[in-house]
Enzyme design. Structure first.
Site, PDB file in Angstrom:
ATOM      1  N   LYS A   1       0.864  -1.141  -0.011  1.00 13.19           N
ATOM      2  CA  LYS A   1       0.066  -0.177   0.200  1.00 13.19           C
ATOM      3  C   LYS A   1       0.930   1.316   0.061  1.00 13.19           C
ATOM      4  CE  LYS A   1      -3.611   2.517   2.563  1.00 13.19           C
ATOM      5  NZ  LYS A   1      -4.449   2.371   3.762  1.00 13.19           N
TER       6      LYS A   1
ATOM      7  N   LYS B   1      -2.380  -1.512  -3.702  1.00 12.92           N
ATOM      8  CA  LYS B   1      -2.928  -0.086  -3.814  1.00 12.92           C
ATOM      9  C   LYS B   1      -2.162   1.012  -3.650  1.00 12.92           C
ATOM     10  CE  LYS B   1      -6.192   1.998  -0.495  1.00 12.92           C
ATOM     11  NZ  LYS B   1      -6.382   2.168   0.754  1.00 12.92           N
TER      12      LYS B   1
HETATM   13  C1  PBG Z   1      -7.107   4.024   5.553  1.00 11.57           C
HETATM   14  C2  PBG Z   1      -7.534   3.458   4.311  1.00 11.57           C
HETATM   15  C3  PBG Z   1      -7.572   4.322   3.172  1.00 11.57           C
HETATM   16  C4  PBG Z   1      -8.089   3.562   2.089  1.00 11.57           C
HETATM   17  C5  PBG Z   1      -8.678   2.438   2.581  1.00 11.57           C
HETATM   18  N1  PBG Z   1      -8.294   2.364   4.026  1.00 11.57           N
HETATM   19  C6  PBG Z   1      -6.838   5.642   3.119  1.00 11.57           C
HETATM   20  C7  PBG Z   1      -5.558   6.134   3.888  1.00 11.57           C
HETATM   21  O1  PBG Z   1      -4.518   5.173   3.974  1.00 11.57           O
HETATM   22  O2  PBG Z   1      -5.288   7.183   3.938  1.00 11.57           O
HETATM   23  C8  PBG Z   1      -8.076   4.553   0.715  1.00 11.57           C
HETATM   24  C9  PBG Z   1      -9.308   3.930  -0.171  1.00 11.57           C
HETATM   25  C10 PBG Z   1      -9.468   4.955  -1.154  1.00 11.57           C
HETATM   26  O3  PBG Z   1      -8.859   6.039  -1.452  1.00 11.57           O
HETATM   27  O4  PBG Z   1     -10.570   4.830  -2.225  1.00 11.57           O
HETATM   28  N2  PBG Z   1      -6.839   2.917   6.411  1.00 11.57           N
END
Ligand code: PBG
Length: 332
Positions: free
Chosen positions: A202, A256
């Site tokens: 991520k 991601k």
């Molecule tokens: C946070 C989380 C995020 C997303 C999913 N879980 C955002 C972040 O890490 O700040 C992002 C999903 C999206 O942008 O659609 N745990």
């Protein structure tokens, strides 16, 4: 693999592109509704469906309305739904205790969905950012987002979700050691069948902007997440993270964001062959929506092409806010 072919004109690569039938016949990758996981936003209250301005077409729903969404998903043949909670700034705390409250909106939603549509897989989000006063995925002590104390909390959060009936736990926090700790916790609690889809690779991404609005984290977040999420300049590190999470007991792994990281999807799939997912995140969704709403691109075609790209890159499935729209198109 090296494709073999005779020189032109013996080989004319346009031959198998000459009509729809032959194109259908030779197409390598297909997208089906069975490839989709639909992320949805839950909030408190009753009878509430609140449109999100930063994500046109996406709605925050109270628990009773989430059940309608789950029924819609099941009707469309979508195999899984993924729940994210919205928490107002004034309900956020430093100790994030809401995260493992059996009565929080996520856990209430899991139970309600499982009661109404038992065969729909329910995935969750495990991270503290949707409860944290400062918007971070872990506890903040001074300047630091601390790891080990966060992992203990994430295990509690995981177990509360598993107790509520979650099928797939989705750790999105990027702390070290969390997959092993969650897996051990689940086994010890008798949740042998509960799966973990790890957000393994991520990235620290600006494409999460609209999501942070959707869960109420935008105003809360202090600084950025670069000490735990990945540097967009790295790719080998993604392989180390995925391998680590698989060794710790992840059943499935995720890359991601999605489209900007298709190279990572391909490398991860080729290296490990594990069930691999990509998350087409909020910013990716909203970019397509905004361009389509302006008449600059065709919404349906752009959506389907973007989803097919994930299959081409080796993904087995995709988390996407387009899931119901894509399902409707795929079902004709
Ligand atoms: C946070 C989380 C995020 C997303 C999913 N879980 C955002 C972040 O890490 O700040 C992002 C999903 C999206 O942008 O659609 N745990």
């Amino acid at each position: 693999m090296r494709p073999v072919q005779a020189p032109y004109p013996t080989t004319r690569l346009r031959r198998p592109r000459q009509n729809q039938q032959i194109r259908d016949l030779v197409r390598q990758n297909t997208l089906t509704v069975k490839d989709l996981i639909w992320p949805v936003f839950v909030r408190s209250g009753e009878g509430i469906e609140e449109p999100l301005t930063s994500m046109p077409g996406v709605i925050r729903r109270s628990v009773d309305r989430i059940v309608h969404a789950a029924e819609e998903a099941a009707d469309l043949g979508i195999p899984a739904i993924c729940i994210f909670p919205y928490t107002r700034l004034e309900d956020r705390t430093e100790d994030c205790a809401g995260a493992w409250d059996p009565e929080n909106n996520t856990n209430r939603a899991i139970r309600a969905i499982k009661a109404a549509v038992p065969d729909l897989l329910v995935m969750t989000d495990v991270a503290l950012d949707t409860y944290n006063i400062n918007g971070h995925d872990g506890f903040v002590e001074g300047e630091e987002i601390v790891n080990d104390r966060t992992v203990e909390a994430l295990v509690k959060m995981t177990l509360a979700q598993a107790d509520a009936g979650a099928d797939i736990i989705g750790p999105s926090d990027m702390m070290d050691g969390r997959i092993g700790a969650m897996r051990a916790g689940l086994e010890a609690a008798g949740h042998q069948r509960v799966m973990i889809l790890s957000y393994a690779a991520k990235y620290s991404s600006a494409f999460y902007g609209p999501f942070r609005d959707a869960v109420g984290a935008s105003g809360a977040l202090k600084g950025d997440k670069a000490t735990y999420q990945m540097d967009p300049g790295n790719s080998d590190e993604a392989l180390r993270l995925v391998e680590r999470d698989l060794r710790e007991g992840a059943d499935m792994i995720m890359v991601k964001p999605g489209l900007p990281y298709l190279d990572i999807c391909r490398r991860v799939k080729d290296a490990f062959g594990a069930p691999t997912f990509a998350y087409q995140v909020s910013g990716e969704y909203s970019m397509i929506k905004a361009a389509a709403d302006n008449g600059w691109v065709d919404e349906d075609k752009t959506m389907m092409e973007s989803l097919m790209a994930f299959k081409r890159a080796g993904c087995d499935g995709i988390l996407t806010y387009f899931a119901p729209a894509a399902a409707r198109l795929l079902q004709g």
